[in-house]
Structures are given as C-alpha cells and as structure tokens.
Design a protein around this motif. Structure first.
Motif, mmCIF file in Angstrom:
data_model
loop_
_atom_site.group_PDB
_atom_site.id
_atom_site.type_symbol
_atom_site.label_atom_id
_atom_site.label_comp_id
_atom_site.label_asym_id
_atom_site.label_seq_id
_atom_site.Cartn_x
_atom_site.Cartn_y
_atom_site.Cartn_z
ATOM 1 N N GLY A 1 0.787 -1.116 -0.005
ATOM 2 C CA GLY A 1 -0.014 -0.140 -0.026
ATOM 3 C C GLY A 1 0.812 1.259 -0.208
ATOM 4 O O GLY A 1 0.499 2.265 -0.475
ATOM 5 N N VAL A 2 2.168 0.991 0.776
ATOM 6 C CA VAL A 2 2.772 2.240 0.771
ATOM 7 C C VAL A 2 3.448 2.620 -0.597
ATOM 8 O O VAL A 2 3.331 3.797 -1.134
ATOM 9 N N PHE A 3 3.745 1.565 -1.309
ATOM 10 C CA PHE A 3 4.411 1.779 -2.601
ATOM 11 C C PHE A 3 3.319 2.410 -3.705
ATOM 12 O O PHE A 3 3.703 3.013 -4.530
ATOM 13 N N TYR A 4 2.275 1.742 -3.568
ATOM 14 C CA TYR A 4 1.056 2.305 -4.387
ATOM 15 C C TYR A 4 0.830 3.770 -4.116
ATOM 16 O O TYR A 4 0.520 4.439 -5.152
ATOM 17 N N ASN A 5 0.950 4.336 -2.876
ATOM 18 C CA ASN A 5 0.517 5.415 -2.515
ATOM 19 C C ASN A 5 1.807 6.506 -3.027
ATOM 20 O O ASN A 5 1.560 7.612 -3.653
ATOM 21 N N ARG A 6 3.028 5.914 -3.143
ATOM 22 C CA ARG A 6 4.180 6.755 -3.645
ATOM 23 C C ARG A 6 4.180 6.854 -5.174
ATOM 24 O O ARG A 6 4.182 7.698 -5.651
ATOM 25 N N LEU A 7 3.380 5.730 -5.806
ATOM 26 C CA LEU A 7 3.415 5.780 -7.332
ATOM 27 C C LEU A 7 2.504 6.677 -7.663
ATOM 28 O O LEU A 7 2.645 7.448 -8.679
ATOM 29 N N GLN A 8 1.180 6.567 -6.949
ATOM 30 C CA GLN A 8 0.033 7.544 -7.220
ATOM 31 C C GLN A 8 0.521 9.091 -6.991
ATOM 32 O O GLN A 8 0.009 9.960 -7.911
ATOM 33 N N ARG A 9 1.224 9.450 -6.278
ATOM 34 C CA ARG A 9 1.739 10.671 -6.004
ATOM 35 C C ARG A 9 3.073 10.920 -6.884
ATOM 36 O O ARG A 9 3.585 12.141 -6.868
ATOM 37 N N GLY A 10 3.539 10.223 -7.829
ATOM 38 C CA GLY A 10 4.778 10.479 -8.352
ATOM 39 C C GLY A 10 6.002 10.561 -7.721
ATOM 40 O O GLY A 10 6.896 10.943 -8.048
ATOM 41 N N MET A 11 5.911 10.018 -6.460
ATOM 42 C CA MET A 11 7.477 9.717 -5.538
ATOM 43 C C MET A 11 8.069 8.666 -6.133
ATOM 44 O O MET A 11 7.508 7.722 -6.740
ATOM 45 N N ALA A 12 9.288 8.952 -5.896
ATOM 46 C CA ALA A 12 10.496 7.741 -6.157
ATOM 47 C C ALA A 12 10.040 6.519 -5.051
ATOM 48 O O ALA A 12 9.608 6.800 -3.722
ATOM 49 N N LEU A 13 10.024 5.436 -5.401
ATOM 50 C CA LEU A 13 9.786 4.285 -4.434
ATOM 51 C C LEU A 13 10.776 4.279 -3.189
ATOM 52 O O LEU A 13 10.477 3.765 -2.115
ATOM 53 N N GLN A 14 12.066 4.508 -3.704
ATOM 54 C CA GLN A 14 13.130 4.718 -2.672
ATOM 55 C C GLN A 14 13.318 3.321 -1.929
ATOM 56 O O GLN A 14 13.231 3.080 -0.480
ATOM 57 N N SER A 15 13.439 2.098 -2.714
ATOM 58 C CA SER A 15 13.492 0.644 -1.784
ATOM 59 C C SER A 15 14.891 0.370 -2.026
ATOM 60 O O SER A 15 15.501 0.385 -2.875
ATOM 61 N N CYS A 16 15.385 0.097 -0.866
ATOM 62 C CA CYS A 16 16.771 -0.411 -0.604
ATOM 63 C C CYS A 16 16.950 -1.663 -1.388
ATOM 64 O O CYS A 16 17.940 -1.970 -1.767
ATOM 65 N N ALA A 17 15.830 -2.607 -1.442
ATOM 66 C CA ALA A 17 15.927 -3.713 -2.037
ATOM 67 C C ALA A 17 16.542 -3.551 -3.549
ATOM 68 O O ALA A 17 17.229 -4.463 -4.003
ATOM 69 N N THR A 18 15.950 -2.498 -4.243
ATOM 70 C CA THR A 18 16.504 -2.216 -5.812
ATOM 71 C C THR A 18 18.121 -1.815 -5.399
ATOM 72 O O THR A 18 18.571 -2.458 -6.632
ATOM 73 N N VAL A 19 18.465 -1.148 -4.632
ATOM 74 C CA VAL A 19 19.895 -0.912 -4.580
ATOM 75 C C VAL A 19 20.623 -1.994 -4.251
ATOM 76 O O VAL A 19 21.808 -2.212 -4.916
ATOM 77 N N GLU A 20 20.340 -2.918 -3.480
ATOM 78 C CA GLU A 20 20.871 -4.320 -3.173
ATOM 79 C C GLU A 20 21.010 -5.162 -4.418
ATOM 80 O O GLU A 20 21.795 -5.582 -4.806
ATOM 81 N N TYR A 21 19.993 -5.166 -5.351
ATOM 82 C CA TYR A 21 19.835 -5.729 -6.547
ATOM 83 C C TYR A 21 21.063 -5.303 -7.345
ATOM 84 O O TYR A 21 21.548 -5.909 -8.042
ATOM 85 N N VAL A 22 21.042 -4.029 -7.489
ATOM 86 C CA VAL A 22 22.105 -3.284 -8.265
ATOM 87 C C VAL A 22 23.304 -3.716 -7.851
ATOM 88 O O VAL A 22 24.391 -4.147 -8.886
ATOM 89 N N ILE A 23 23.953 -3.766 -6.879
ATOM 90 C CA ILE A 23 24.942 -4.183 -6.257
ATOM 91 C C ILE A 23 25.359 -5.525 -6.246
ATOM 92 O O ILE A 23 26.249 -5.890 -6.937
ATOM 93 N N THR A 24 24.361 -6.555 -6.157
ATOM 94 C CA THR A 24 24.668 -7.770 -6.258
ATOM 95 C C THR A 24 24.532 -8.676 -7.544
ATOM 96 O O THR A 24 25.335 -9.248 -7.962
ATOM 97 N N GLU A 25 23.318 -8.088 -8.255
ATOM 98 C CA GLU A 25 23.094 -8.877 -9.383
ATOM 99 C C GLU A 25 23.497 -8.149 -10.762
ATOM 100 O O GLU A 25 23.833 -8.750 -11.774
ATOM 101 N N ILE A 26 23.866 -6.993 -10.707
ATOM 102 C CA ILE A 26 24.223 -6.054 -11.767
ATOM 103 C C ILE A 26 25.807 -5.737 -11.653
ATOM 104 O O ILE A 26 26.369 -5.890 -12.707
#
Length: 359
Positions: free
Chosen positions: A247-272
């Motif tokens: 729900g938090v992520f949907y609220n941020r998407l609807q307001r045009g805010m960045a999701l700012q998820s640490c998990a995506t940064v972890e993905y960049v570091i480990t998988e990319i």
C-alpha cells in the motif's frame, strides 16, 4: 522284487534324481536372482558409460534411449552391479517387458531381480528441490546445479530465451520474477528449458488462482504487478506487513514519488555489479547509477528484482489502504517496520537497516 519291476524302480530313481537336480538348479538360480549384490558407490569402476556415483543419491544409472537389454547387461557387469551378464540375459528372456530409458538411483544393495523390476517400472530418480521466496535467477540456478538438476549456466541461458518469453507472453528480457517459489520434483539432469517451463507454468497457475475474482489482466499489467511484488518480497519480513508495504508503494506511485526501496539498490549491487551483499547501505550506494535504483528514478524499475512468492503477490493484488508514505525497519531480529505518514516522522525513526541476503 521280480525282474519286471526292477527297471521301473531304476527309472523312478533316475527321475527322482533328475527332479531333485532340476529343483536344486532352480533354487540356486532363484537364490542368484534374489540375493542382493553388495555394491558401494565408491567401488564403481571409473569410465563405465552412464554409471556414476553421487554422495547424496548413491549409484546413478542411466539407461540410454534405444539401448538393447544385452548392451545394458554388459555395462551392468562391467560396473559390478550384477553378478553375471548371462544371468541378466536369461532374466530378460523370461520377462520380456521392455526396460524404460531414463536415469535411476540405486541403493547400495539390490538383487538382479529388484534391479530388473526397477528398470521395467520406469520409476526414475526424482530429486526434491525447494526454491525459497525472493531469490534471483542466479541464486535459483545455483540451487539447481547443486542438486544435480541442470547446470547453472544452462539455466541462466534459457531464462533469456526470446522464443520462450514470447511463448509465455512475458514483455521482458528475462524470466526474472516468474520462477514461482515452491517445492519441485525434477529428474536428475533434467533439461534446463523443461525446468524453467515447469516453474513458469506453476507461476501462472498460482497467479490465476490469486486473480480468480478479478478481470483479466494484460501481460504488461501482470509484469508491473510482478515487478512491484518482487520489491515487496525483498522488503517484508512479517507476512502481515506485506499488504501495508504494498500500500505504501502504491501511494508513492500515485503521488509521483520515487519508491526509494533499498531492495532495488541491493539488486544493483549484487546482481548487476556482482558485488557481495552489503551489510549496510550508505548514502553513496543510493546514488549508484542504474535504472533499477529507485532512489534515483521514479516509478517501477525495468523489471522484477527477485521471484516473489504467494504472500507478496497477494499483497500487491490486495494492498492495505492507508495514507502511509514511508516505512523503516525498526526490529532487524523480528523484521518489524515503523510506518509513517510524513517525512519528518520517518526521519525520526531508527536509522536504516538492510535486510539479510536471500539464500
């Protein structure tokens, strides 16, 4: 005894001796066929085609497609799995039921009769593999290789097969996100494409169950939901919090805010970048240039960052409706989060923690 009865007695005696001899021979033959052959995996001679030993599954026997029983018998004799090839050939003449090609797991002790029965039954070696929630393709591939299903390289290669992606109508460059976490039963050395198809088919079967009461979704919409579910998967630890995080992520998407998820940064570091999983994220990590970095880019990343399970998928399909815009991990041991409506409240919460690595 008169002279006429003597030949009859002699004949009966000879018949009894012959019958006893035949009976003794049959008993010996039955004993040879039913007595287990004591074989140990480490004693298998090196270089016998299609016969290997595995520390987890014992002796691995592969019956090749189109292989004759006689040729198979020669291999079995070479490996010491049967006492006599002649005995094997006698058995296959008595029981003409065809031996089925495939891969079989053998115990350390079995009789030639038990071996023949197994190969006729077609009950091949099947390996139980559990794929946990939240793993990436590379980690799933590592598990499959470790369990002897297929090589990691073969599996990773097939996950970017454009023809297969079109077959499943997935609008992406890989199957990341569509490998449903579950317990599977695969044959030993199963083709990577067959493994992939089974996992993806399981995903769509379960996803259809989750959306049974909803209108049909387009492949593009499904991809968006799987992408968001993969982020929720890597963020939540307590199942009851998953719908709220969604729900938090949907609220941020609807307001045009960045999701700012640490998990995506972890993905960049480990998988990319292929670096070790970080124990903590620093502000400089949040500035790593990548379309997957949701601190730098608004909206969803280009695709899923992991393979979400049922909890995360259901959370995205039925998010909790709140006015929260932020959440922060406050109890690393339990995985509990603090949810906030304002940035000021959010920044007063306990400093940022990083979730543990998914194994």
């Amino acid at each position: 005894m008169n002279k006429h009865s003597r030949p009859i007695v002699v004949g009966l005696g000879i018949m009894i001796v012959l019958c006893l001899g035949i009976l003794a021979g049959l008993l010996t033959l039955w004993s040879l066929m039913t007595t287990p052959v004591p074989v140990h995996p480490e004693s298998i001679p090196f270089g016998v085609p299609g016969i290997t030993q595995d520390p987890r599954y014992g002796i691995i026997l592969e019956v090749f497609p189109g292989e004759s029983p006689a040729r198979l018998g020669r291999r079995l004799e070479m490996a010491g799995l049967i006492r006599s090839r002649l005995l094997w050939e006698m058995l296959i003449r008595i029981d003409r039921e065809p031996i089925k090609a495939g891969v079989y797991g053998l115990t350390n002790e079995f009789s030639i009769l038990e071996l023949h029965k197994l190969l006729v039954s077609g009950k091949q070696l099947v390996i139980r593999v559990t794929i946990p929630e939240g793993l990436t393709i590379s980690k799933v591939a590592t598990i499959l290789e470790k369990e002897g299903i297929c090589t990691a390289a073969d599996f990773i290669k097939v996950t970017t097969d454009s023809q297969l992606l079109r077959e499943f109508q997935i609008p992406a460059r890989s199957f990341e996100g569509y490998l449903f976490p579950d317990t599977y039963y695969f044959p030993w050395r199963y083709p990577a494409a067959s493994v992939l198809k089974m996992m993806v088919q399981t995903f769509f079967k379960r996803f259809t169950e989750f959306t049974a009461n909803q209108k049909e979704l387009s492949p593009e919409r499904i991809h968006q939901m799987v992408t968001l579910a993969s982020i929720v998967e890597r963020e939540y630890r307590l199942p009851e919090e998953a719908p709220r995080i969604a729900g938090v992520f949907y609220n941020r998407l609807q307001r045009g805010m960045a999701l700012q998820s640490c998990a995506t940064v972890e993905y960049v570091i480990t998988e990319i970048l292929h670096k070790p999983h970080p124990k903590v994220l620093y502000y400089q990590d949040l500035e790593i240039p990548s379309p997957y970095n949701t601190y730098l880019h608004r909206g969803l990343p280009p695709g899923p960052i992991a393979n979400p399970g049922a909890v995360a998928l259901k959370a995205v399909l039925s998010p909790e409706k709140t006015d929260y815009l932020y959440f922060r991990l406050i109890d690393p041991e339990r995985g509990a989060h603090h949810f906030s409506r304002t940035l000021d409240e959010h920044t007063r919460a306990i400093p940022l923690y990083v979730k543990g690595e998914k194994n």
